[in-house]
Design a protein around this motif. Structure first.
Motif, short mmCIF file in Angstrom:
data_model
loop_
_atom_site.label_atom_id
_atom_site.label_comp_id
_atom_site.label_asym_id
_atom_site.label_seq_id
_atom_site.Cartn_x
_atom_site.Cartn_y
_atom_site.Cartn_z
N THR A 283 -5.11 0.39 9.19
CA THR A 283 -4.54 0.07 7.89
C THR A 283 -3.05 0.43 7.83
N SER A 284 -2.68 1.59 8.38
CA SER A 284 -1.27 1.98 8.37
C SER A 284 -0.44 1.04 9.25
N PHE A 285 -1.01 0.57 10.36
CA PHE A 285 -0.33 -0.41 11.20
C PHE A 285 -0.14 -1.72 10.43
N ALA A 286 -1.18 -2.14 9.70
CA ALA A 286 -1.09 -3.38 8.91
C ALA A 286 0.02 -3.27 7.88
N ALA A 287 0.13 -2.09 7.25
CA ALA A 287 1.17 -1.89 6.23
C ALA A 287 2.56 -1.93 6.86
N LEU B 42 -4.67 15.70 17.53
CA LEU B 42 -5.93 16.23 18.05
C LEU B 42 -5.97 17.75 18.03
N ASP B 43 -4.80 18.39 18.19
CA ASP B 43 -4.77 19.86 18.20
C ASP B 43 -4.64 20.46 16.80
N GLY B 44 -4.67 19.60 15.77
CA GLY B 44 -4.59 20.09 14.40
C GLY B 44 -3.20 20.12 13.81
N THR B 45 -2.18 19.75 14.56
CA THR B 45 -0.81 19.72 14.05
C THR B 45 -0.68 18.64 12.97
N PRO B 46 -0.16 19.00 11.78
CA PRO B 46 -0.01 18.01 10.70
C PRO B 46 0.93 16.87 11.10
N LEU B 47 0.58 15.64 10.69
CA LEU B 47 1.39 14.47 11.03
C LEU B 47 2.29 14.02 9.89
N ARG B 48 2.04 14.47 8.68
CA ARG B 48 2.83 13.99 7.54
C ARG B 48 4.32 14.23 7.77
N GLY B 49 5.08 13.15 7.62
CA GLY B 49 6.53 13.23 7.78
C GLY B 49 7.02 13.04 9.19
N THR B 50 6.13 12.98 10.18
CA THR B 50 6.54 12.77 11.57
C THR B 50 6.64 11.27 11.84
N GLN C 105 -8.59 -1.01 -1.46
CA GLN C 105 -8.31 -1.08 -0.03
C GLN C 105 -6.90 -1.59 0.23
N SER C 106 -6.47 -2.63 -0.48
CA SER C 106 -5.12 -3.16 -0.27
C SER C 106 -4.06 -2.17 -0.74
N LEU C 107 -4.41 -1.31 -1.70
CA LEU C 107 -3.46 -0.29 -2.17
C LEU C 107 -3.23 0.80 -1.12
N GLU C 108 -4.16 0.94 -0.18
CA GLU C 108 -3.94 1.89 0.92
C GLU C 108 -2.67 1.50 1.68
N SER C 109 -2.53 0.21 1.97
CA SER C 109 -1.34 -0.28 2.66
C SER C 109 -0.11 -0.23 1.76
N PHE C 110 -0.28 -0.65 0.52
CA PHE C 110 0.84 -0.66 -0.42
C PHE C 110 1.40 0.75 -0.61
N ASN C 111 0.52 1.72 -0.80
CA ASN C 111 0.97 3.10 -1.02
C ASN C 111 1.68 3.67 0.20
N PHE C 112 1.28 3.23 1.38
CA PHE C 112 1.93 3.70 2.60
C PHE C 112 3.37 3.16 2.68
N ILE C 113 3.55 1.90 2.31
CA ILE C 113 4.90 1.32 2.29
C ILE C 113 5.74 2.01 1.22
N PHE D 221 9.60 4.39 9.69
CA PHE D 221 8.33 4.78 9.08
C PHE D 221 7.86 6.14 9.61
N VAL D 222 7.24 6.91 8.72
CA VAL D 222 6.65 8.20 9.09
C VAL D 222 5.21 8.23 8.60
N HIS D 223 4.44 9.14 9.15
CA HIS D 223 3.06 9.30 8.72
C HIS D 223 3.00 9.86 7.31
N MET D 224 2.01 9.41 6.54
CA MET D 224 1.80 9.92 5.20
C MET D 224 0.74 11.02 5.19
N GLN D 225 -0.16 10.99 6.17
CA GLN D 225 -1.24 11.96 6.23
C GLN D 225 -1.79 12.01 7.65
N GLY D 226 -2.71 12.95 7.91
CA GLY D 226 -3.37 13.04 9.19
C GLY D 226 -2.95 14.22 10.03
N GLU D 227 -3.65 14.38 11.15
CA GLU D 227 -3.39 15.47 12.09
C GLU D 227 -3.51 14.97 13.51
#
Length: 602
Positions: free
Chosen positions: A122-126, A72-80, A152-160, A64-70
């Motif tokens: 939510t991402s952990f739940a997914a 603390l220093d502003g580095t993008p998380l998507r794909g990490t 709300q449940s689609l947040e997890s579904f879309n992450f998977i 699994f990788v991040h779909m969004q977020g940063e």
């Protein structure tokens, strides 16, 4: 005992030990949860195995990788890589590590995960839903991700779904993502997997069948059935797992709040439930319910991802805004500190009532573990003049009655009078003994629709089910007769006769001094103020009745002229009848004393 060389086991043990040794800041419930884990490692009733927990953690972190977020220093998380925090791994090790001795049956069948917003929830739940589904593939995994709202449940579904695409595995699964259905399914070499996102709609979900359920944001569930319908769908599986993940809300009479209180009792060891895993992160509250909400220590205590997804400067700034702008405070408490708050329109602070009740038990030498019958048996022998009140339903709803009396402890206490002078006065405890009735025909429906814990009250002795379509008001007459026969000296009983003339006549025939007491707000205001003041002074005792607390939390009051109040229920679906009955009884006491109507015993 687990092998200490297992890659994530050391992280989990360090997490638990740092909390139980107070090296890591944590709330009371988190400390209790870690103590429970460490103690259970040595419990001879269980085997502790690391294989499944390791499989799930490694699967998530390596696929699994991040779909969004940063960061603390502003580095993008998507794909990490989506790397789990120590508290995530602690949860996984608990729910998957314990087995009944010598069997393949896991210990935990249900989990309650209570953490504030933005703590990688939510991402952990997914990710957990996906990994658990793969883990149990040989059983033909069916996983439901359910929330009060489909969005709300689609947040997890879309992450998977996003991660399936990133893995290049989407072609190996059938993905349906339209207005009718949101599901992922596929056959694997040695099993199958099916995951579906749903809105919690019990009317259309009676035929569900699954082994894993993720109930997200259960503070938004309107009825217990929205949760229980998924839990009931698991009966065909041995190693089933129902996980409720949520933050706090603003209704202290909700299903989620009652669930939280039950889980706290598990951690307090006042309730034994070995199949229930509990993980609670929230701000500690003082005895009076206050929270030091601008303190960074409290912020870290409530947020397990503090310094990771929770930015210390941001949450501190939010707390200062909440201090300076009270309209922001309720949401800050609920969403950032995970503390349930009563609705803004609710008048009373229930924590004041609970603190008063606990203090009065100590003053009266009543043990908190005593059953209701024993407490009543004790109170009947005190030299008290009792006054009654009743709030009767028109047809098929909650009916309530109460006795109200004052007990002089013989001690003197210091108070500050209106002139600012400190004076000594005799200590007087006001006591409320309440009871209620509900027609059994409508009980299940109303308990479900309006989230009233009627059956819990019945089990605890606070309510009787009338075996008819409507409440039989002769039962209320019989309750007053029963209390009188036990030895309670009942001077007067107040009641608005226009709501049930038959009850009024029945009380007269039973030789009670029943007083017609119309429901004028200026009449009830004095009783309301008396109860309020006694609770604030720590001299109100209501026998720890959860039914009475429920009604107190539903009271909305409007300040009138001359310090009078007019009160009603906050929401139409709520009830205040038991509180109303206590106000009736209190008014009778105050008016009888004022007018000097101290006639003979009845």
């Amino acid at each position: 005992m687990a092998d200490s060389k297992v890659s994530n086991f050391d992280i989990v043990m360090e997490y638990a030990r740092s909390i139980t040794s107070y090296k890591k800041i944590a709330c009371k419930e988190q400390i209790q949860g870690c103590q429970r884990f460490l103690k259970d490692l040595g419990n001879p009733l269980y085997d502790f195995r690391t294989d499944d927990a390791e499989f799930v953690i490694e699967l998530i972190e390596n696929t699994f990788v991040h779909m969004q977020g940063e960061k603390l220093d502003g580095t993008p998380l998507r794909g990490t890589p989506f790397l789990l925090e120590p508290f995530h791994k602690f949860i996984v090790y608990n729910i998957l590590g314990f087995y009944h001795k010598g069997t393949k049956r896991r210990r935990f069948k249900e989990a309650f995960i209570f953490i504030p917003r933005k703590n990688i929830k939510t991402s952990f739940a997914a990710a957990l839903a996906w990994a658990l589904g793969i883990l149990e593939r040989r059983s033909g995994s069916k996983v439901y991700i359910v929330a009060a709202a489909l969005k709300q449940s689609l947040e997890s579904f879309n992450f998977i779904n996003f991660n399936l695409e990133q893995m290049g595995e989407k072609e190996n699964f059938r993905v349906i993502d339209n207005n009718q259905e949101h599901s992922i399914s596929g056959d694997l070499d040695d099993g199958s997997l099916f995951i579906q996102a749903l809105a919690a709609n019990p009317d259309s979900q009676d035929s569900l069948n699954c082994n894993i359920g993720i109930a997200d944001e259960i503070h938004a569930y309107k009825t217990p059935k929205q949760y229980n319908i998924i839990k009931e769908a698991m009966k065909a599986y041995t190693n089933k797992l129902m996980i409720g993940i949520t933050t706090a809300g603003d209704s202290m009479t909700s299903f989620c709040y009652q669930k939280l209180q039950y889980c706290k009792k598990i951690l307090d060891k006042t309730v034994t439930d070995e199949q229930y895993f509990v993980f609670i992160c929230k701000a500690d509250e003082k005895e009076n319910g206050d929270v030091d909400y601008t303190n960074p220590v409290i912020h870290e205590m409530a947020n397990p991802a503090y310094g990771v997804s929770i930015r210390p400067d941001d949450i501190l700034n939010d707390s200062l805004q909440a201090m300076n702008d009270p309209q922001l405070r309720k949401d800050f408490f609920a969403k950032s500190l995970n503390v349930f708050t009563a609705a803004l329109r609710a008048y009373f602070n229930i924590d004041e009532f609970r603190k008063s009740d606990t203090a009065c038990e100590a003053k009266l030498n009543i043990k908190s573990e005593w059953k209701l019958d024993k407490k009543i048996e004790f109170l009947k022998n005190l030299p008290i003049e009792w006054y009654g009140g009743a709030d009767l339903s028109k047809l098929h709803d909650l009916t309530a009655a109460a006795l109200y009396g004052s007990y002089m402890t013989g001690r003197m206490i210091k108070i500050t009078n209106e002139k600012g002078e400190v004076i000594e006065v005799p200590e007087e405890i006001d006591i409320i003994i309440s009871h209620s009735w509900f027609p059994i025909v409508a009980a299940a429906q109303k308990a479900d629709e309006d989230s009233i814990p009627l059956f819990g009250w019945k089990d605890d002795g606070w309510l009787d089910m009338s075996n008819s379509a409507t409440v039989n008001h002769a039962e209320i007459v019989n309750w007053f007769k029963k209390m009188r026969n036990m030895g309670f000296k009942i001077k007067q009983v107040g009641h608005d006769r226009k709501f049930c003339r038959e009850y009024f006549i029945g009380m007269k025939k039973a030789n009670f001094n029943i007083i017609d007491q119309p429901q004028y707000f200026y009449k009830k205001s004095e009783g309301f103020r008396r109860i309020e003041q006694k609770a604030k002074d720590g001299n109100l005792y209501y026998l720890s009745s959860q039914a009475y607390e429920y009604c107190v939390q539903n009271v909305r009051a409007i300040e009138k002229t001359d310090d009078m109040v007019q009160y009603e229920k906050v929401e139409d679906s709520q009830r205040i009848d038991i509180f109303d009955a206590s106000v009736f009884a209190c008014v009778r006491k105050l008016e009888a004393l004022e007018k000097g109507k101290l006639s003979g015993w009845f």
